[in-house]
Motif scaffolding. Structure first.
Motif, PDB file in Angstrom:
ATOM      1  N   ARG A 153      16.889 -67.146  29.453  1.00 13.62           N
ATOM      2  CA  ARG A 153      16.607 -66.976  30.885  1.00 13.62           C
ATOM      3  C   ARG A 153      16.359 -68.316  31.578  1.00 13.62           C
ATOM      4  O   ARG A 153      16.675 -68.480  32.773  1.00 13.62           O
ATOM      5  N   GLY A 170      12.113 -66.022  36.545  1.00 13.59           N
ATOM      6  CA  GLY A 170      11.310 -64.811  36.692  1.00 13.59           C
ATOM      7  C   GLY A 170      10.037 -64.813  35.877  1.00 13.59           C
ATOM      8  O   GLY A 170       9.446 -63.758  35.626  1.00 13.59           O
ATOM      9  N   TYR A 171       9.577 -66.000  35.478  1.00 17.39           N
ATOM     10  CA  TYR A 171       8.307 -66.122  34.754  1.00 17.39           C
ATOM     11  C   TYR A 171       7.253 -66.696  35.701  1.00 17.39           C
ATOM     12  O   TYR A 171       7.544 -67.569  36.520  1.00 17.39           O
ATOM     13  N   ALA A 203      13.069 -63.850  41.971  1.00 16.88           N
ATOM     14  CA  ALA A 203      13.666 -63.655  40.645  1.00 16.88           C
ATOM     15  C   ALA A 203      13.122 -62.401  39.978  1.00 16.88           C
ATOM     16  O   ALA A 203      13.869 -61.657  39.320  1.00 16.88           O
ATOM     17  N   LYS A 204      11.827 -62.174  40.150  1.00 17.99           N
ATOM     18  CA  LYS A 204      11.195 -60.995  39.559  1.00 17.99           C
ATOM     19  C   LYS A 204      11.781 -59.716  40.151  1.00 17.99           C
ATOM     20  O   LYS A 204      12.049 -58.742  39.426  1.00 17.99           O
ATOM     21  N   LYS A 264      14.758 -59.391  41.484  1.00 17.33           N
ATOM     22  CA  LYS A 264      16.135 -59.288  41.013  1.00 17.33           C
ATOM     23  C   LYS A 264      16.195 -58.722  39.602  1.00 17.33           C
ATOM     24  O   LYS A 264      17.042 -57.879  39.283  1.00 17.33           O
ATOM     25  N   LEU A 265      15.279 -59.161  38.748  1.00 19.25           N
ATOM     26  CA  LEU A 265      15.226 -58.661  37.370  1.00 19.25           C
ATOM     27  C   LEU A 265      14.880 -57.172  37.356  1.00 19.25           C
ATOM     28  O   LEU A 265      15.433 -56.406  36.553  1.00 19.25           O
ATOM     29  N   GLN A 295      17.908 -55.218  38.262  1.00 22.74           N
ATOM     30  CA  GLN A 295      18.875 -55.209  37.164  1.00 22.74           C
ATOM     31  C   GLN A 295      18.461 -54.215  36.077  1.00 22.74           C
ATOM     32  O   GLN A 295      19.295 -53.527  35.476  1.00 22.74           O
ATOM     33  N   ASN A 296      17.161 -54.121  35.826  1.00 22.55           N
ATOM     34  CA  ASN A 296      16.662 -53.211  34.796  1.00 22.55           C
ATOM     35  C   ASN A 296      16.825 -51.748  35.204  1.00 22.55           C
ATOM     36  O   ASN A 296      16.958 -50.854  34.356  1.00 22.55           O
TER      37      ASN A 296
END
Length: 284
Positions: free
Chosen positions: A89, A222-223, A274-275, A277-278, A281-282
């Motif tokens: 990532r 996304g961290y 980013a979070k 977006k993740l 996607q999930n």
């Protein structure tokens, strides 16, 4: 005027020093784009990138071979998978600093050792020690903070810069050997990579750059960028009397933590994007 004798240049100490300065001045340039955190500084780079990479490949292979022989290489498949998932990532985000970086020959390996250590050699050769993960009880966000920091060192070619600085005292001899044919000035780049990875300390400037770039890389992946702060708070608690090896070249203090707070806040919007977006996607 350069004095000569029988059509041969007399390389006086002052002339050699002048040539050395000229060489260094001609090798000054930034290695990365600014990114959102604004890292922008010219660097003295006397060692070529290809030389440094060749040395890093050799040094990394030697370390892995020794670890394999000692049965300390990748002994925890679950932990190794976690590291590589986090790296997968982070690595695509390196393009914000260098267009070529995502295509490097990235490698991530886990070394069984009580040392609190992690590093990234030139070209993306990463190693984490089980000691730092287990002792600090690192979360994924905290691992991403450390890994992002170490990746930033590689992106900025801090090892190459430190190797170049270590060569400054040898530049005159090297220049002299070129023009006179003297031997004995050969460059052992593999040894220099080892020294810059394990022995020569990073400067405060290098550490600040890696801190700031590291939180941005983590945020883009996304961290939580604020995890970098909790890492150094944990480090400070266990380093009151005898700093672990990881801290010997990574000084931690209130000023550093305050700087991390400032830049974590700066990249927080990137993290939230980013979070989200993740999460989308999930769901799909």
């Amino acid at each position: 005027m350069i004095r000569t004798l029988a059509n041969r240049t007399l390389w006086t100490p002052s002339l050699i020093a002048l040539l050395s300065v000229s060489l260094m001045a001609g090798c000054s340039a930034p290695t990365t784009k600014k990114g959102n955190v604004g890292v922008d500084r010219s660097q003295m780079l006397l060692v070529s990138q290809s030389e440094m990479q060749t040395g890093a490949d050799k040094a990394y292979a030697e370390i892995l071979a020794e670890a394999k022989q000692n049965h300390t290489l990748n002994t925890d498949p679950k932990e190794l998978k976690r590291l590589r998932t986090i790296a997968n990532r982070l690595i695509p985000q390196t393009k914000i600093y260098r267009e070529d970086a995502p295509d490097w020959d990235w490698q991530v390996n886990l070394l069984k050792s009580d040392q609190l250590n992690a590093w990234c050699m030139p070209g993306g050769k990463i190693a984490f020690y089980t000691g730092i993960i287990d002792t600090l009880h690192l979360t994924d966000d905290e691992i991403a903070a450390i890994m992002g920091h170490e990746i930033a060192h590689a992106l900025r070619e801090h090892g190459r810069e430190r190797a170049s600085q270590a060569m400054v005292g040898q530049v005159g001899l090297t220049a002299l050997s070129i023009v006179t044919g003297l031997k004995g000035a050969a460059l052992d780049v593999s040894s220099l990579v080892m020294q810059t990875t394990f022995l020569l300390p990073n400067s405060r400037t290098h550490e600040t750059e890696a801190d700031r770039m590291g939180v941005e890389l983590a945020a883009l992946a996304g961290y939580d960028p604020y995890a970098a702060i909790s890492v150094w708070e944990k480090m400070s608690k266990i380093a009151k009397n005898a700093p672990p090896e990881f801290l010997s070249t990574h000084p931690s203090n209130e000023t550093r933590i305050e700087d991390l707070k400032k830049y974590a806040a700066k990249v927080e919007p990137l993290y939230l994007q980013a979070k989200q977006k993740l999460a989308e996607q999930n769901k799909s």
